[in-house]
Design a protein around this motif. Structure first.
Motif, PDB file in Angstrom:
ATOM      1  N   ALA A   1      54.717  85.191   7.486  1.00 43.52           N
ATOM      2  CA  ALA A   1      54.515  86.351   8.342  1.00 43.52           C
ATOM      3  C   ALA A   1      55.809  86.663   9.093  1.00 43.52           C
ATOM      4  CB  ALA A   1      53.378  86.081   9.335  1.00 43.52           C
ATOM      5  N   TRP A   2      56.040  87.954   9.350  1.00 47.25           N
ATOM      6  CA  TRP A   2      57.235  88.395  10.069  1.00 47.25           C
ATOM      7  C   TRP A   2      56.783  89.214  11.280  1.00 47.25           C
ATOM      8  CZ3 TRP A   2      61.843  86.634   8.112  1.00 47.25           C
ATOM      9  CH2 TRP A   2      61.820  86.157   6.795  1.00 47.25           C
ATOM     10  N   ARG A   3      57.105  88.764  12.478  1.00 47.57           N
ATOM     11  CA  ARG A   3      56.755  89.503  13.689  1.00 47.57           C
ATOM     12  C   ARG A   3      57.556  90.801  13.761  1.00 47.57           C
ATOM     13  NH1 ARG A   3      57.441  85.491  18.597  1.00 47.57           N
ATOM     14  NH2 ARG A   3      58.147  83.959  17.061  1.00 47.57           N
ATOM     15  N   GLN A   4      56.888  91.899  13.983  1.00 48.16           N
ATOM     16  CA  GLN A   4      57.570  93.184  14.016  1.00 48.16           C
ATOM     17  C   GLN A   4      58.308  93.428  15.328  1.00 48.16           C
ATOM     18  OE1 GLN A   4      54.960  96.387  12.874  1.00 48.16           O
ATOM     19  NE2 GLN A   4      54.322  95.375  10.975  1.00 48.16           N
ATOM     20  N   ASP A   5      57.936  92.712  16.392  1.00 49.05           N
ATOM     21  CA  ASP A   5      58.580  92.938  17.681  1.00 49.05           C
ATOM     22  C   ASP A   5      59.770  92.020  17.914  1.00 49.05           C
ATOM     23  OD1 ASP A   5      57.127  90.625  17.826  1.00 49.05           O
ATOM     24  OD2 ASP A   5      56.384  90.954  19.862  1.00 49.05           O
ATOM     25  N   GLY A   6      60.056  91.129  16.948  1.00 46.29           N
ATOM     26  CA  GLY A   6      61.173  90.207  17.108  1.00 46.29           C
ATOM     27  C   GLY A   6      62.385  90.645  16.299  1.00 46.29           C
ATOM     28  N   THR A   7      63.447  89.862  16.404  1.00 39.64           N
ATOM     29  CA  THR A   7      64.691  90.129  15.677  1.00 39.64           C
ATOM     30  C   THR A   7      64.866  89.100  14.571  1.00 39.64           C
ATOM     31  OG1 THR A   7      65.803  91.127  17.592  1.00 39.64           O
ATOM     32  CG2 THR A   7      67.206  90.221  15.862  1.00 39.64           C
ATOM     33  N   VAL A   8      65.168  89.585  13.388  1.00 40.18           N
ATOM     34  CA  VAL A   8      65.467  88.709  12.255  1.00 40.18           C
ATOM     35  C   VAL A   8      66.977  88.712  12.021  1.00 40.18           C
ATOM     36  CG1 VAL A   8      65.145  88.290   9.784  1.00 40.18           C
ATOM     37  CG2 VAL A   8      63.240  89.130  11.174  1.00 40.18           C
ATOM     38  N   LEU A   9      67.568  87.536  12.076  1.00 39.18           N
ATOM     39  CA  LEU A   9      69.005  87.378  11.851  1.00 39.18           C
ATOM     40  C   LEU A   9      69.238  87.034  10.383  1.00 39.18           C
ATOM     41  CD1 LEU A   9      71.481  85.274  14.012  1.00 39.18           C
ATOM     42  CD2 LEU A   9      71.389  84.978  11.536  1.00 39.18           C
ATOM     43  N   ILE A  10      70.177  87.731   9.744  1.00 37.06           N
ATOM     44  CA  ILE A  10      70.536  87.452   8.352  1.00 37.06           C
ATOM     45  C   ILE A  10      72.042  87.282   8.264  1.00 37.06           C
ATOM     46  CG2 ILE A  10      70.436  88.242   5.959  1.00 37.06           C
ATOM     47  CD1 ILE A  10      68.103  90.027   6.686  1.00 37.06           C
ATOM     48  N   THR A  11      72.498  86.100   7.879  1.00 38.82           N
ATOM     49  CA  THR A  11      73.934  85.911   7.652  1.00 38.82           C
ATOM     50  C   THR A  11      74.283  86.469   6.277  1.00 38.82           C
ATOM     51  OG1 THR A  11      73.733  83.728   6.610  1.00 38.82           O
ATOM     52  CG2 THR A  11      73.872  83.787   9.020  1.00 38.82           C
ATOM     53  N   GLY A  12      75.503  86.995   6.161  1.00 44.91           N
ATOM     54  CA  GLY A  12      75.849  87.690   4.927  1.00 44.91           C
ATOM     55  C   GLY A  12      74.970  88.912   4.766  1.00 44.91           C
ATOM     56  N   GLY A  13      74.554  89.473   5.899  1.00 51.40           N
ATOM     57  CA  GLY A  13      73.532  90.512   5.893  1.00 51.40           C
ATOM     58  C   GLY A  13      73.929  91.806   5.222  1.00 51.40           C
ATOM     59  N   ALA A  14      75.238  92.095   5.157  1.00 51.86           N
ATOM     60  CA  ALA A  14      75.685  93.308   4.483  1.00 51.86           C
ATOM     61  C   ALA A  14      76.135  93.021   3.063  1.00 51.86           C
ATOM     62  CB  ALA A  14      76.826  93.963   5.275  1.00 51.86           C
ATOM     63  N   GLY A  15      76.003  91.781   2.634  1.00 49.89           N
ATOM     64  CA  GLY A  15      76.364  91.419   1.268  1.00 49.89           C
ATOM     65  C   GLY A  15      75.231  91.712   0.312  1.00 49.89           C
ATOM     66  N   ALA A  16      75.387  91.276  -0.923  1.00 48.64           N
ATOM     67  CA  ALA A  16      74.436  91.636  -1.979  1.00 48.64           C
ATOM     68  C   ALA A  16      73.020  91.155  -1.674  1.00 48.64           C
ATOM     69  CB  ALA A  16      74.915  91.073  -3.311  1.00 48.64           C
ATOM     70  N   LEU A  17      72.843  89.829  -1.541  1.00 51.75           N
ATOM     71  CA  LEU A  17      71.495  89.310  -1.310  1.00 51.75           C
ATOM     72  C   LEU A  17      71.010  89.612   0.096  1.00 51.75           C
ATOM     73  CD1 LEU A  17      71.604  85.855  -3.139  1.00 51.75           C
ATOM     74  CD2 LEU A  17      70.660  88.013  -3.932  1.00 51.75           C
ATOM     75  N   GLY A  18      71.916  89.525   1.074  1.00 46.89           N
ATOM     76  CA  GLY A  18      71.519  89.789   2.451  1.00 46.89           C
ATOM     77  C   GLY A  18      70.969  91.188   2.639  1.00 46.89           C
ATOM     78  N   SER A  19      71.660  92.189   2.085  1.00 44.39           N
ATOM     79  CA  SER A  19      71.191  93.567   2.224  1.00 44.39           C
ATOM     80  C   SER A  19      69.899  93.791   1.453  1.00 44.39           C
ATOM     81  CB  SER A  19      72.278  94.537   1.752  1.00 44.39           C
ATOM     82  OG  SER A  19      72.583  94.350   0.377  1.00 44.39           O
ATOM     83  N   LEU A  20      69.765  93.119   0.314  1.00 38.13           N
ATOM     84  CA  LEU A  20      68.536  93.227  -0.461  1.00 38.13           C
ATOM     85  C   LEU A  20      67.348  92.706   0.343  1.00 38.13           C
ATOM     86  CD1 LEU A  20      67.883  94.107  -3.438  1.00 38.13           C
ATOM     87  CD2 LEU A  20      67.889  91.675  -4.013  1.00 38.13           C
ATOM     88  N   VAL A  21      67.535  91.558   0.998  1.00 36.06           N
ATOM     89  CA  VAL A  21      66.472  90.977   1.821  1.00 36.06           C
ATOM     90  C   VAL A  21      66.185  91.857   3.024  1.00 36.06           C
ATOM     91  CG1 VAL A  21      65.875  89.019   3.290  1.00 36.06           C
ATOM     92  CG2 VAL A  21      66.924  88.620   1.051  1.00 36.06           C
ATOM     93  N   ALA A  22      67.239  92.405   3.652  1.00 40.67           N
ATOM     94  CA  ALA A  22      67.041  93.263   4.824  1.00 40.67           C
ATOM     95  C   ALA A  22      66.195  94.475   4.472  1.00 40.67           C
ATOM     96  CB  ALA A  22      68.398  93.700   5.373  1.00 40.67           C
ATOM     97  N   ARG A  23      66.516  95.131   3.347  1.00 39.75           N
ATOM     98  CA  ARG A  23      65.729  96.292   2.917  1.00 39.75           C
ATOM     99  C   ARG A  23      64.272  95.896   2.650  1.00 39.75           C
ATOM    100  NH1 ARG A  23      69.134 100.548   0.202  1.00 39.75           N
ATOM    101  NH2 ARG A  23      71.328  99.945   0.486  1.00 39.75           N
ATOM    102  N   HIS A  24      64.089  94.736   2.053  1.00 41.74           N
ATOM    103  CA  HIS A  24      62.736  94.279   1.719  1.00 41.74           C
ATOM    104  C   HIS A  24      61.929  93.999   2.979  1.00 41.74           C
ATOM    105  CE1 HIS A  24      59.560  92.327  -0.525  1.00 41.74           C
ATOM    106  NE2 HIS A  24      59.728  91.202   0.148  1.00 41.74           N
ATOM    107  N   LEU A  25      62.536  93.341   3.948  1.00 45.49           N
ATOM    108  CA  LEU A  25      61.810  93.016   5.178  1.00 45.49           C
ATOM    109  C   LEU A  25      61.415  94.279   5.931  1.00 45.49           C
ATOM    110  CD1 LEU A  25      63.788  89.929   6.541  1.00 45.49           C
ATOM    111  CD2 LEU A  25      61.687  89.972   5.189  1.00 45.49           C
TER     112      LEU A  25
END
Length: 486
Positions: free
Chosen positions: A48-72
């Motif tokens: 589960a992912w809380r919608q009111d919190g912040t999710v930190l992603i390292t390499g977030g603008a890279g290939a996998l990081g951005s893919l995960v960010a869009r998905h979340l």
């Protein structure tokens, strides 16, 4: 305390053993039954992912990081994303990513930060607003610096370990007091299988696997996902060409992709990878291998003993018995056969074998793509594929060629002639009282051999590739190979 454990361990065929509570265990992977893990129903449940919190992603603008960010943002409704990277918002494609996330209703903050710098990372975490506190961490950053063991430098080791190990350590320590739902480490199957040329990368990812297990033992959230190979994760333009960041797999050449295919690891499409991410997180299991197995390809090399021991449950016959059978078959075919063949005919047979195996290593459809008189390096071989070719020729012919054979006989025709001499017993190595002018090895029967271990290269050479270039130039300035002086 049982003295019987030692004899059993010494006679076991497994490459690794663990003694726990008086029982010997061997490593292996098994298929995970996802039917036991139902979709999450409420915040705090695994996955589960809380919608009111912040999710930190390292390499977030890279290939996998951005893919995960869009998905979340699009699938899980995450509304606040903190994407960390060395270039922050200046990363190519960052503004397009911001726009896409905004369309999904998410706010994104790009932070320029070297995650290996503990103080800099602490400052970024301190700036997370109190009204949307940190609730999850996804560590997707990573760097490759592939090289054979003898070519690895301290710099190459540090370059790979720092963004994996050091960064994960800092994230672990700095978020211990945070109320996290997830602490996800993007690991790699390289840490389990030991992929060729990635000793540094394998070590870094094995450490991530251990950190996840350690956190869970402390009662903290922690999962390490040992990913298999990802397909190109970048966007494409109207012509189908890459138009965005590609994953680490995007840097692989055709020979590298072919090598992965022979291990039975098939590329994960982005859609399948993200579905695997969701499924893995729902289980809550600390160590999972989201990988796509090509079972026919995995079983195909069983005859040459190439299947990793940890994958043995996915093949139908014991690796060692299959390897012995293949070796016996090769000997009966090529050493019993010369009596009925003259030397030119035998050479033609062996040249066909060498060309066929070379084509398989390089990923070609047929042996016709291999020019028998072209230098192996010009054909596309490097030190890793050279060792693989030697292993495959040994398995197919029942031979015991030295690990440096492709360096010493640098064309398919030359290698076939050498193989013919070995099988007929006319090579210097086969004649009593003579010694070959080649680098020595302690055990040429090993299926995986590190080329040049503990050797001093001649002529100022610093790597196997440099040695290859020197040999191709005619070996000017070399009086002898220094293998025996190691």
């Amino acid at each position: 305390d049982d003295p019987g454990h030692l004899p059993r361990a010494l006679t076991a065929t497994a490459p690794q053993l663990a003694l726990r509570d008086g029982t010997l265990h061997t490593p292996h992977l098994t298929r995970l039954d996802l039917s036991e893990h139902l979709p999450e129903d409420e915040p705090g449940a695994p996955g589960a992912w809380r919608q009111d919190g912040t999710v930190l992603i390292t390499g977030g603008a890279g290939a996998l990081g951005s893919l995960v960010a869009r998905h979340l943002a699009a699938t899980h409704g995450v509304r606040h994303l903190l994407l960390i990277g060395r270039r922050g918002g200046d990363t190519p494609g960052a503004e397009q990513l911001r726009s896409a996330l905004g369309q999904s209703g998410a706010q994104v903050t790009f932070a320029r930060c070297d995650v290996t710098d503990r103080e800099a990372l602490a400052e970024v975490l301190a700036d997370v607003p109190e009204d949307r506190p940190l609730t999850a961490v996804v560590h997707a950053a990573g760097v490759l610096a592939d090289a054979t063991i003898t070519s690895l430098t301290p710099e190459a080791v540090d370059a790979v370990l720092a963004p994996k190990v050091n960064a994960a350590t800092h994230l672990d320590e700095l978020t211990r007091d945070s109320d996290l739902d997830a602490f996800v480490l993007f690991s790699s199957v390289a840490g389990l299988l030991g992929t060729p040329g990635q000793g540094n990368y394998a070590a870094a990812n094995a450490w991530l696997d251990a950190l996840a297990a350690h956190r869970r033992a402390l009662g903290l959230p922690g999962q390490a996902l040992a990913w298999g190979l990802w397909a190109d994760t970048g966007e494409t333009d109207d012509t189908g060409k890459p138009d965005g960041p590609g994953g680490m797999g995007a840097a692989l050449g055709e020979a590298d992709v072919a090598r992965w295919a022979r291990t039975g690891i098939a590329p994960l499409t982005p859609a399948l990878g993200l579905a695997s991410l969701d499924a893995a997180l729902r289980t809550g299991i600390p160590n999972i291998v989201p990988a796509r197995l090509d079972l026919p390809a995995l079983r195909a090399p069983a005859g040459s003993g190439d299947v990793p021991f940890i994958l043995r449950d996915f093949i139908t016959r014991p690796v060692r018995r299959a390897a012995a059978s293949a070796a016996t078959s090769g000997i009966s075919t090529l050493t019993a056969g010369p009596a009925g063949l003259d030397e030119p005919a035998l050479h033609a047979e062996l040249l066909g074998l060498v060309r066929a195996e070379a084509a398989r290593v390089l990923g070609h459809d047929s042996a016709g793509a291999i020019d028998p008189d072209q230098d192996f390096k010009a054909l596309g071989f490097d030190s890793l594929t050279a060792v693989e070719l030697r292993n495959r020729v040994n398995a197919a012919a029942g031979a015991r060629l030295a690990p440096t054979v492709v360096f010493n006989h640098p064309t398919p025709a030359a290698l076939a002639r050498h193989l013919r001499d070995e099988l007929l017993g006319t090579s210097p190595a086969s004649v009593p009282g003579t010694r070959p002018a080649s680098l020595s090895t302690a055990n040429v029967d090993d299926p995986v051999v590190v080329v040049g271990m503990a050797c001093r290269y001649p002529g100022g050479v610093a790597s196997p590739e440099g040695l290859w270039d020197l040999v191709r130039s005619g070996g000017e300035g070399i009086s002898e190979f220094p293998g025996d002086r190691g």
